[in-house]
Design an enzyme around this catalytic site. Structure first.
Site, PDB file in Angstrom:
ATOM      1  N   ASP A 182       0.880  -1.170   0.000  1.00 49.80           N
ATOM      2  CA  ASP A 182       0.000   0.000   0.000  1.00 49.80           C
ATOM      3  C   ASP A 182       0.918   1.221   0.000  1.00 49.80           C
ATOM      4  O   ASP A 182       1.659   1.444   0.968  1.00 49.80           O
ATOM      5  CB  ASP A 182      -0.892  -0.027   1.255  1.00 49.80           C
ATOM      6  N   VAL A 183       0.878   1.997  -1.080  1.00 52.52           N
ATOM      7  CA  VAL A 183       1.834   3.103  -1.221  1.00 52.52           C
ATOM      8  C   VAL A 183       1.635   4.200  -0.176  1.00 52.52           C
ATOM      9  O   VAL A 183       2.493   5.070  -0.010  1.00 52.52           O
ATOM     10  CB  VAL A 183       1.796   3.723  -2.644  1.00 52.52           C
TER      11      VAL A 183
ATOM     12  N   TYR B   9      -8.526  14.711  -7.470  1.00 54.99           N
ATOM     13  CA  TYR B   9      -7.678  14.028  -8.447  1.00 54.99           C
ATOM     14  C   TYR B   9      -6.758  15.043  -9.138  1.00 54.99           C
ATOM     15  O   TYR B   9      -5.542  14.852  -9.209  1.00 54.99           O
ATOM     16  CB  TYR B   9      -8.553  13.303  -9.475  1.00 54.99           C
TER      17      TYR B   9
ATOM     18  N   THR C 174     -10.084   2.518 -18.387  1.00 58.38           N
ATOM     19  CA  THR C 174      -9.693   1.362 -17.562  1.00 58.38           C
ATOM     20  C   THR C 174     -10.669   1.270 -16.389  1.00 58.38           C
ATOM     21  O   THR C 174     -11.620   2.051 -16.296  1.00 58.38           O
ATOM     22  CB  THR C 174      -8.273   1.547 -16.980  1.00 58.38           C
TER      23      THR C 174
END
Ligand SMILES: NC(=O)c1ccc[n+]([C@@H]2O[C@H](COP(=O)([O-])OP(=O)(O)OC[C@H]3O[C@@H](n4cnc5c(N)ncnc54)[C@H](O)[C@@H]3O)[C@@H](O)[C@H]2O)c1
Length: 250
Positions: free
Chosen positions: A65-66, A158, A193
């Site tokens: 998990d970054v 975002y 995606t």
């Protein structure tokens, strides 16, 4: 023609995703010697790992998990110990924020995007700088977005997180240029995606209409990532390479 990544080692985060898996697969065709496929969700990584091994690549898979900086440090340290060094880190892991205007967003919506997209990238750069500065010729490739360069409605967390990635890249490039680490960003336009599963169909149609070359696909980006990972870009650092089918032209 010689392979661009012959003998190199790489770590790719978000490796279970559309772009991360395409990057890893492309790196194999460019002679990568060893690769770590890292993702918070490892389910989709095993088949890719097997394919790469059949092509002669040494592959490790890591549940990462970054948002966990200590885990990122441990992964880079482990990869450098196992492979001798890490020549390239591709920070691909990312999430989109809820499709909503600012007044309808929760603080958690905001923090989640920042934490995965921006802090996750920071953790990757920091881990490489801690483990490998002054020791190697390392290239970090961060995946931002054209949304970090152009303003989108309904996507403030975002956009802001990706703009942060672009500027963090520039700062990191300056800080580590003298210590053998280049840091660049690829800014993709839209390639549909799983990331877009939560978007209404009409929003996707409107986005596609703004791409003069139409929607892209992961394979349209792997060449740019490979260029920045390879020694062909040895005099390029702090750059944001826009690969967007013309989206940002008007
Ligand atoms: N698809 C697009 O149109 C587009 C456009 C511009 C930029 N991007 C960026 O490209 C990157 C890849 O996107 P994609 O379309 O392949 O998406 P994707 O959803 O297919 O892949 C993203 C991957 O990141 C992983 N991930 C999410 N949170 C994580 C975490 N905390 N730690 C580790 N891994 C985590 C997911 O499990 C997934 O495998 C993202 O950074 C995205 O913002 C995508």
């Amino acid at each position: 023609m010689s392979a661009k990544l012959e003998g190199k080692t790489a770590v790719v985060t978000g490796a279970a995703g559309a772009l991360g898996s395409a990057v890893a697969a492309h790196f194999a065709t460019e002679g990568i010697q060893a690769i770590v496929l890292a993702d918070v969700n490892l389910d989709a990584v095993d088949a890719l790992a097997e394919t790469l091994r059949e092509q002669g690549v040494e592959v490790a898979t890591e549940r990462l998990d970054v948002t966990d900086g200590d885990a990122f440090d441990a992964m880079i340290h482990g990869a450098a110990t196992r492979f001798g060094t890490v020549d390239t880190l591709v920070n691909t892991a990312g999430i989109v924020s809820p499709n909503a205007r600012i007044h309808n967003l929760t603080t958690m919506d905001w923090e989640r995007s920042m934490s995965v997209n921006l802090t996750g990238t920071f953790h990757g750069i920091r881990a490489v700088a801690r483990a490998l500065r002054k020791k190697a010729n390392v290239s970090i490739v961060n995946i931002a977005s054209v949304s970090g360069l152009t303003a989108w409605t309904y996507a403030a967390p975002y956009c802001a997180s990706k703009a942060g990635v672009i500027h963090l890249t520039r700062v990191a490039a300056l800080e580590y240029a003298k210590e053998g680490i280049r840091v660049n960003t690829v800014c993709p336009g839209t390639f549909p995606t799983a990331l877009h599963d939560t978007l209404p169909a009409e929003a996707l149609t409107a986005i596609e209409a703004r791409h003069p070359l139409g929607f892209g696909a992961p394979a349209d980006l792997t060449g740019a990532v490979t260029f920045l990972a390879s020694d062909e870009s040895r005099w390029v650092t702090g750059h944001s390479l826009v690969v967007d089918g013309g989206y940002s032209l008007p």
